[in-house]
Design an enzyme around this catalytic site. Sequence first.
Site: not given
Ligand code: SAM
Length: 471
Positions: A247, A269, A382
């Site tokens: 992703d 996405k 998100m």
């Molecule tokens: C589709 S979700 C995926 C979450 C992922 N599976 C996890 O366990 O972190 C995506 C969201 O995770 C959060 N996110 C993912 N990576 C991040 C990061 N490095 N810093 C801050 N928020 C993050 C944000 O809110 C982003 O919009």
Amino acid sequence: MQTFPLFANLTGRPVLVVGGGTVAERKAHALLDAGACVHLAAPQLTSQLQSWVDQGKVWLRGSHFDATWLDDVFLAVAATDDAAINKAVSDAAEARKKLVNVVDNPQLCSYIVPSIIDRSPVQIAISSNGTAPVLIRQLRQQLEAQIPQQLGNMAQIAGRWRDIVKKRLGSLSERRRFWESLFSSRFADAAQSGDTAGAEALLQAQLDRGVPQHGEVTLVGAGPGDPGLLTLNALQAIQHADIVFHDALITDEILALIRRDADRVPVGKRGGHHSVPQERINELLISHARKGLRVVRLKGGDPFVFGRGGEELHSVTDQGIPCRVIPGITAALGACAYAGIPLTHRDHSQSVLFVTGHTCRNENAIDWDTLARPRQTLVVYMGTVNAQKITRELTQRGRSADTPVAVVSHATRPSQKVYAGTLSALDNLAAQAAAPALFIIGEVAAAQQEKRLTDTETVASQLDTVVLDAA
Ligand SMILES: C[S@@+](CC[C@H](N)C(=O)[O-])C[C@H]1O[C@@H](n2cnc3c(N)ncnc32)[C@H](O)[C@@H]1O
């Protein structure tokens, strides 16, 4: 990449060494070990160099460097303590398009000699392109200690069997899988303990068994961005994969760890905008596994936290394809650790809730009373577009507008930023934060500000972390 790494076959090939001291002797020694014909130019020689000349191992061309001697050689080494001579050798080599190394003077070099860990036929070369030789020496010592002495034996056996295996296993990917599974089997122990006959018997047995024909899918959690947060299993999976569907959240540093000849397919996405629909991703995983490939689905954070990993797992296993899940560090854990915010605190927060802000628009999907409970930490993934609504719903249900919040963007990456304030300012803080970002709502979020005032030597402070009071 500043330089192009290559291993040169110098057997029987002439190389000019200019200099007759101990450094020149070391260079000549290494070149002789590699089978090169060493030509020498120096007015005075160490006794070792003199004895090599006397034995006919080294050809002393003359006492003073003559640029035309470069015409007969493949490479040159300037190892004198006279800067003018070294520069003259470098200039003359450059003019004749010969590669030249000037000892301890990277500016005058067109090639550098890396530090070597020798487990012949396996050689590991490391270099900092002349910038940090001491660092390289330390790294070499660490690697020397970690890499088995008998690694060369394993490579020699593999070399002897290479053609036989090639005849038995037709395709490149079959052969690759054969060798990978062999090198992580008991064969490796036998070869590394010097039991060559036992190792070869195990190799023969594995070859007779053949390579399993079915492919597999592995859902791999890549963590929030820092490659150091990958698990060992995750690293192994991406280094063994034939194809990786990843992703958009995966950082370049992590993508760089994927096996070089594996196919990489972005299926990213962002913000709910699906560049490849989920159904199509499922189909791709299945169809590639059916071709017998090792398929990795590389996902940000943890595959099972707001990642649709469950859907992918079921769609793959429903087709009878083996599917493994390797957990990753979810963004909330990475963000809190690197920002110095404890998720729980025995005085302030006895529970943690992870929610996705996406569902906020669907009134029935969220139990706001539960989210607004005191003495808990709420982490919102998100949430950016719904920040205002989150503040409104939580404060209407009794959460104080002064509740500390932290918006962490780019968590665990060098670009990480923490925007700290209160719940009333959440919308404002979120608007400043670059995606991806998440919210930490609760008393623990205040710890970040306090810590910044008292402790500058924490993990968080090693990153470019800013605290903005946007209240
Ligand atoms: C589709 S979700 C995926 C979450 C992922 N599976 C996890 O366990 O972190 C995506 C969201 O995770 C959060 N996110 C993912 N990576 C991040 C990061 N490095 N810093 C801050 N928020 C993050 C944000 O809110 C982003 O919009």
